[in-house]
Design a protein around this motif. Structure first.
Motif, mmCIF file in Angstrom:
data_model
loop_
_atom_site.group_PDB
_atom_site.id
_atom_site.type_symbol
_atom_site.label_atom_id
_atom_site.label_comp_id
_atom_site.label_asym_id
_atom_site.label_seq_id
_atom_site.Cartn_x
_atom_site.Cartn_y
_atom_site.Cartn_z
ATOM 1 N N ALA A 1 38.624 35.120 14.500
ATOM 2 C CA ALA A 1 37.575 36.048 14.933
ATOM 3 C C ALA A 1 37.806 37.442 14.347
ATOM 4 O O ALA A 1 36.854 38.108 13.918
ATOM 5 N N ALA A 2 39.067 37.865 14.307
ATOM 6 C CA ALA A 2 39.372 39.179 13.729
ATOM 7 C C ALA A 2 39.002 39.204 12.243
ATOM 8 O O ALA A 2 38.429 40.193 11.764
ATOM 9 N N ASP A 3 39.301 38.134 11.522
ATOM 10 C CA ASP A 3 38.935 38.055 10.106
ATOM 11 C C ASP A 3 37.413 38.039 9.932
ATOM 12 O O ASP A 3 36.871 38.669 9.016
ATOM 13 N N PHE A 4 36.723 37.312 10.805
ATOM 14 C CA PHE A 4 35.261 37.258 10.775
ATOM 15 C C PHE A 4 34.676 38.664 10.935
ATOM 16 O O PHE A 4 33.783 39.081 10.190
ATOM 17 N N CYS A 5 35.209 39.417 11.877
ATOM 18 C CA CYS A 5 34.724 40.780 12.107
ATOM 19 C C CYS A 5 35.047 41.676 10.914
ATOM 20 O O CYS A 5 34.244 42.540 10.545
ATOM 21 N N GLY A 6 36.198 41.469 10.294
ATOM 22 C CA GLY A 6 36.535 42.210 9.080
ATOM 23 C C GLY A 6 35.561 41.902 7.961
ATOM 24 O O GLY A 6 35.157 42.800 7.208
ATOM 25 N N ASP A 7 35.171 40.630 7.840
ATOM 26 C CA ASP A 7 34.178 40.246 6.824
ATOM 27 C C ASP A 7 32.836 40.920 7.095
ATOM 28 O O ASP A 7 32.145 41.329 6.154
ATOM 29 N N LEU A 8 32.462 41.026 8.368
ATOM 30 C CA LEU A 8 31.218 41.734 8.708
ATOM 31 C C LEU A 8 31.293 43.187 8.270
ATOM 32 O O LEU A 8 30.325 43.735 7.739
ATOM 33 N N ASP A 9 32.446 43.822 8.491
ATOM 34 C CA ASP A 9 32.616 45.221 8.095
ATOM 35 C C ASP A 9 32.494 45.396 6.593
ATOM 36 O O ASP A 9 31.991 46.412 6.120
ATOM 37 N N ASP B 1 24.706 23.099 13.875
ATOM 38 C CA ASP B 1 24.339 21.992 13.000
ATOM 39 C C ASP B 1 25.478 21.024 12.718
ATOM 40 O O ASP B 1 25.273 20.027 12.020
ATOM 41 N N THR B 2 26.667 21.278 13.233
ATOM 42 C CA THR B 2 27.803 20.403 12.976
ATOM 43 C C THR B 2 27.790 19.246 13.962
ATOM 44 O O THR B 2 28.083 19.427 15.148
ATOM 45 N N ALA B 3 27.453 18.056 13.458
ATOM 46 C CA ALA B 3 27.450 16.853 14.296
ATOM 47 C C ALA B 3 28.841 16.231 14.335
ATOM 48 O O ALA B 3 29.218 15.607 15.322
ATOM 49 N N ARG B 4 29.597 16.433 13.282
ATOM 50 C CA ARG B 4 30.961 15.899 13.220
ATOM 51 C C ARG B 4 31.863 16.748 14.114
ATOM 52 O O ARG B 4 31.407 17.652 14.794
ATOM 53 N N TYR B 5 33.134 16.450 14.056
ATOM 54 C CA TYR B 5 34.137 17.209 14.810
ATOM 55 C C TYR B 5 34.060 18.670 14.408
ATOM 56 O O TYR B 5 34.200 19.010 13.241
ATOM 57 N N LEU B 6 33.808 19.545 15.361
ATOM 58 C CA LEU B 6 33.703 20.978 15.103
ATOM 59 C C LEU B 6 35.105 21.567 15.128
ATOM 60 O O LEU B 6 35.761 21.591 16.176
ATOM 61 N N GLU B 7 35.571 22.000 13.976
ATOM 62 C CA GLU B 7 36.927 22.527 13.849
ATOM 63 C C GLU B 7 37.053 23.866 14.577
ATOM 64 O O GLU B 7 36.090 24.608 14.741
ATOM 65 N N ALA B 8 38.289 24.187 14.978
ATOM 66 C CA ALA B 8 38.550 25.420 15.730
ATOM 67 C C ALA B 8 38.106 26.679 14.990
ATOM 68 O O ALA B 8 37.481 27.549 15.603
ATOM 69 N N PRO B 9 38.390 26.833 13.683
ATOM 70 C CA PRO B 9 37.975 28.088 13.029
ATOM 71 C C PRO B 9 36.463 28.331 13.091
ATOM 72 O O PRO B 9 36.030 29.457 13.339
ATOM 73 N N GLU B 10 35.664 27.282 12.893
ATOM 74 C CA GLU B 10 34.212 27.443 12.964
ATOM 75 C C GLU B 10 33.787 27.796 14.388
ATOM 76 O O GLU B 10 32.885 28.599 14.607
ATOM 77 N N SER B 11 34.463 27.197 15.364
ATOM 78 C CA SER B 11 34.165 27.493 16.766
ATOM 79 C C SER B 11 34.536 28.926 17.117
ATOM 80 O O SER B 11 33.788 29.627 17.810
ATOM 81 N N GLU B 12 35.696 29.371 16.665
ATOM 82 C CA GLU B 12 36.142 30.732 16.970
ATOM 83 C C GLU B 12 35.201 31.765 16.359
ATOM 84 O O GLU B 12 34.892 32.777 16.996
ATOM 85 N N GLU B 13 34.718 31.509 15.151
ATOM 86 C CA GLU B 13 33.739 32.416 14.543
ATOM 87 C C GLU B 13 32.440 32.410 15.335
ATOM 88 O O GLU B 13 31.839 33.464 15.557
ATOM 89 N N GLU C 1 37.173 20.855 18.483
ATOM 90 C CA GLU C 1 38.602 21.122 18.525
ATOM 91 C C GLU C 1 38.942 22.249 19.490
ATOM 92 O O GLU C 1 39.926 22.167 20.236
ATOM 93 N N LEU C 2 38.151 23.313 19.499
ATOM 94 C CA LEU C 2 38.451 24.440 20.375
ATOM 95 C C LEU C 2 38.372 24.022 21.843
ATOM 96 O O LEU C 2 39.215 24.394 22.651
ATOM 97 N N MET C 3 37.383 23.202 22.171
ATOM 98 C CA MET C 3 37.283 22.699 23.535
ATOM 99 C C MET C 3 38.518 21.861 23.867
ATOM 100 O O MET C 3 39.084 21.972 24.953
ATOM 101 N N ASP C 4 38.953 21.042 22.913
ATOM 102 C CA ASP C 4 40.154 20.233 23.123
ATOM 103 C C ASP C 4 41.389 21.108 23.315
ATOM 104 O O ASP C 4 42.231 20.831 24.164
ATOM 105 N N LEU C 5 41.495 22.173 22.524
ATOM 106 C CA LEU C 5 42.663 23.055 22.615
ATOM 107 C C LEU C 5 42.737 23.771 23.961
ATOM 108 O O LEU C 5 43.825 24.074 24.445
ATOM 109 N N TRP C 6 41.581 24.063 24.548
ATOM 110 C CA TRP C 6 41.543 24.765 25.831
ATOM 111 C C TRP C 6 41.343 23.809 26.999
ATOM 112 O O TRP C 6 41.016 24.234 28.104
ATOM 113 N N ALA C 7 41.570 22.507 26.773
ATOM 114 C CA ALA C 7 41.393 21.513 27.836
ATOM 115 C C ALA C 7 42.568 21.490 28.801
ATOM 116 O O ALA C 7 42.480 20.891 29.863
#
Length: 139
Positions: free
Chosen positions: A14-22, A42-54, A105-111
């Motif tokens: 998320a910090a990197d995402f915000c840096g990219d916005l800047d 639009d991700t029907a497959r397993y949603l990876e943590a980085p995409e979820s965090e962004e 994945e993010l949901m799994d990590l916080w389960a």
């Protein structure tokens, strides 16, 4: 995964995402946020943590512009001004729903049992983004 707390900006992605916005031109920032939310939805497959965090960070930036919204983290959130993002409300809600729906994945990590505060933060964002009934008060 570099995560230090449960908030939407409390991880390296998320910090990197915000840096990219800047670093993006002012006229491109809304499109970047829209694209991030749309990719998660639009991700029907397993949603990876980085995409979820962004997506969570992007949704938090939208929610920050609504009554009751929490401003972006002053250290890890974007420093440059953002355009009006209120037109992205529905996309932000859909992205948060996707992040919390399997396969994610993010949901799994916080389960784990200690994931309750993370889920509470997601719920707070969703509540902020829900349209208010006419004459209603902020949630």
């Amino acid at each position: 995964m570099g995560t230090w707390d449960v908030g939407p900006f409390d991880n390296d992605t998320a910090a990197d995402f915000c840096g990219d916005l800047d670093e993006a031109a002012a006229g491109e920032r809304e499109g970047i946020i829209r694209g991030t939310l749309s990719r998660a939805i639009d991700t029907a497959r397993y949603l990876e943590a980085p995409e979820s965090e962004e997506a969570v960070a992007a949704a938090a930036l939208v929610a920050a512009q609504y009554p009751g919204g929490v401003p972006a983290d002053p250290v890890y959130g974007p420093e440059e001004p953002l355009p009006d993002l209120t037109g992205l409300r529905e996309l932000a809600l859909q992205a948060l729903s996707r992040v919390t729906t399997a396969p994610s994945e993010l949901m799994d990590l916080w389960a784990e049992p200690d994931g309750g505060p993370w889920r509470a933060n997601i719920q707070r964002l969703q509540n902020t983004l829900l349209p208010q009934p006419p004459g209603g008060t902020a949630r």
